[in-house]
Design a protein around this motif. Structure first.
Motif, PDB file in Angstrom:
ATOM      1  N   ALA A   1       0.830  -1.211   0.000  1.00 14.88           N
ATOM      2  CA  ALA A   1       0.000   0.000   0.000  1.00 14.88           C
ATOM      3  C   ALA A   1       0.859   1.253   0.000  1.00 14.88           C
ATOM      4  O   ALA A   1       2.054   1.217   0.317  1.00 14.88           O
ATOM      5  CB  ALA A   1      -0.920   0.002   1.220  1.00 14.88           C
ATOM      6  N   GLN A   2       0.220   2.355  -0.348  1.00 16.23           N
ATOM      7  CA  GLN A   2       0.875   3.653  -0.245  1.00 16.23           C
ATOM      8  C   GLN A   2       1.032   4.020   1.222  1.00 16.23           C
ATOM      9  O   GLN A   2       0.330   3.491   2.096  1.00 16.23           O
ATOM     10  CB  GLN A   2       0.042   4.716  -0.964  1.00 16.23           C
ATOM     11  CG  GLN A   2      -0.208   4.432  -2.436  1.00 16.23           C
ATOM     12  CD  GLN A   2      -1.191   5.411  -3.057  1.00 16.23           C
ATOM     13  OE1 GLN A   2      -1.426   6.489  -2.503  1.00 16.23           O
ATOM     14  NE2 GLN A   2      -1.746   5.052  -4.184  1.00 16.23           N
ATOM     15  N   GLU A   3       1.936   4.922   1.498  1.00 18.09           N
ATOM     16  CA  GLU A   3       2.200   5.302   2.885  1.00 18.09           C
ATOM     17  C   GLU A   3       0.962   5.823   3.594  1.00 18.09           C
ATOM     18  O   GLU A   3       0.796   5.641   4.796  1.00 18.09           O
ATOM     19  CB  GLU A   3       3.309   6.362   2.930  1.00 18.09           C
ATOM     20  CG  GLU A   3       4.707   5.784   2.725  1.00 18.09           C
ATOM     21  CD  GLU A   3       5.782   6.825   2.985  1.00 18.09           C
ATOM     22  OE1 GLU A   3       5.515   8.033   2.764  1.00 18.09           O
ATOM     23  OE2 GLU A   3       6.870   6.433   3.425  1.00 18.09           O
ATOM     24  N   SER A   4       0.081   6.473   2.855  1.00 18.34           N
ATOM     25  CA  SER A   4      -1.111   7.058   3.480  1.00 18.34           C
ATOM     26  C   SER A   4      -2.009   5.995   4.110  1.00 18.34           C
ATOM     27  O   SER A   4      -2.710   6.249   5.094  1.00 18.34           O
ATOM     28  CB  SER A   4      -1.921   7.844   2.436  1.00 18.34           C
ATOM     29  OG  SER A   4      -2.284   6.999   1.344  1.00 18.34           O
ATOM     30  N   ALA A   5      -1.981   4.743   3.560  1.00 22.32           N
ATOM     31  CA  ALA A   5      -2.838   3.678   4.091  1.00 22.32           C
ATOM     32  C   ALA A   5      -2.402   3.243   5.483  1.00 22.32           C
ATOM     33  O   ALA A   5      -3.205   2.685   6.244  1.00 22.32           O
ATOM     34  CB  ALA A   5      -2.831   2.477   3.145  1.00 22.32           C
ATOM     35  N   PHE A   6      -1.129   3.487   5.852  1.00 20.47           N
ATOM     36  CA  PHE A   6      -0.626   3.066   7.160  1.00 20.47           C
ATOM     37  C   PHE A   6      -1.145   3.957   8.287  1.00 20.47           C
ATOM     38  O   PHE A   6      -1.105   3.585   9.449  1.00 20.47           O
ATOM     39  CB  PHE A   6       0.900   3.064   7.163  1.00 20.47           C
ATOM     40  CG  PHE A   6       1.501   1.959   6.342  1.00 20.47           C
ATOM     41  CD1 PHE A   6       1.933   0.783   6.933  1.00 20.47           C
ATOM     42  CD2 PHE A   6       1.619   2.088   4.957  1.00 20.47           C
ATOM     43  CE1 PHE A   6       2.479  -0.234   6.170  1.00 20.47           C
ATOM     44  CE2 PHE A   6       2.174   1.075   4.189  1.00 20.47           C
ATOM     45  CZ  PHE A   6       2.599  -0.094   4.792  1.00 20.47           C
ATOM     46  N   SER A   7      -1.616   5.147   7.932  1.00 21.83           N
ATOM     47  CA  SER A   7      -2.106   6.074   8.956  1.00 21.83           C
ATOM     48  C   SER A   7      -3.592   5.884   9.233  1.00 21.83           C
ATOM     49  O   SER A   7      -4.126   6.453  10.187  1.00 21.83           O
ATOM     50  CB  SER A   7      -1.836   7.519   8.528  1.00 21.83           C
ATOM     51  OG  SER A   7      -2.489   7.802   7.288  1.00 21.83           O
TER      52      SER A   7
END
Length: 243
Positions: free
Chosen positions: A53-59
């Motif tokens: 996933a893109q980094e934004s999905a980790f938040s």
């Protein structure tokens, strides 16, 4: 754009003694929609699957649900899920690196995904702001009594089935009866099934310890059946042998 591993899931099956790729993993419809919205990509790995996933999905806090289908129907026969009742589906709930096995009602599976019905479910929940999920699902092998039907033994033969290299210890199999020309031997204890294991037992004469069959065939996932035993039907692994 930077991507990272959102989840790395492996499946280990005791039957194979290693990680196995004998399951198809499919997301349920709400999970598919979430993955599309969040930009998660799924790919199969050796013995499991990975979500990138893109980094934004980790938040973001996400909960994803997948269903695991056996590639070979025989896997139903060799997998043990403990005390999960027949009207429920085993569910592996993974939060971060913490894994717990629970159960899910069968009607929780979407109707269009019920045929073939899944063997177990996998629920993944991430912890926002932390690294990806990493877990290994360990599946146990079913233990059952082994049953050999051996043809070609006369009424006068005095034979037994013993462990190879076990000396003169008591036979681990009980002679049951002769039926339609077959001598039936049933193991005294339950034995786990293993894929491609080395030979375990031999058929020999009791008095001379002379091997008649040096290595009896090992049971496998396709040898599972049901027999009438001790006035009730029991699941056994069975093999038919000609001497």
């Amino acid at each position: 754009m930077i991507y990272g591993i959102w989840a790395d899931i492996f499946i280990h099956h005791e039957y194979f003694g290693k990680k196995c790729g004998n399951f198809s993993i499919l997301p349920d419809p709400p999970t598919s929609a979430t993955m599309k919205r969040e930009g998660l990509q799924m790919c199969e790995t050796i013995g499991g699957f990975r979500l990138v996933a893109q980094e934004s999905a980790f938040s973001n806090e996400l909960s994803l649900l997948f269903w695991a289908y056996p590639v070979h129907s025989e896997m139903w026969n060799v997998t043990e899920f403990g005390d999960i009742p027949a009207n429920a589906i085993p569910l592996a709930k993974v939060t971060g690196d913490v894994l717990n096995w629970e159960q899910s009602p069968k009607d929780a599976v979407p109707e269009k995904m019920q045929l073939p019905k899944p063997m177990f479910g996998i629920e993944l929940k991430n912890t926002p702001g932390k690294q990806g999920i990493n877990a290994t699902l360990s599946l146990k092998t079913r233990k059952m009594k082994w049953c050999y039907y051996i043809s070609g033994i006369s009424e006068d033969d005095d034979v037994e089935i013993v462990k190879i290299k076990a000396g003169n210890e008591e036979s681990p199999f009980d002679f049951s009866k002769r039926h339609l020309g077959d001598s039936i031997f049933i193991s005294k204890q339950e034995i786990p099934l293993r894929y491609n294991t080395p030979p375990l037992f031999q058929l020999r004469e009791k008095k001379t310890s002379k091997p008649i069959i040096k290595c009896l065939p090992n049971m496998n996932a396709r040898s599972v059946s049901t027999i009438e035993f001790n006035d009730k039907r029991e699941i056994v692994a069975e093999s038919f042998v000609n001497t």
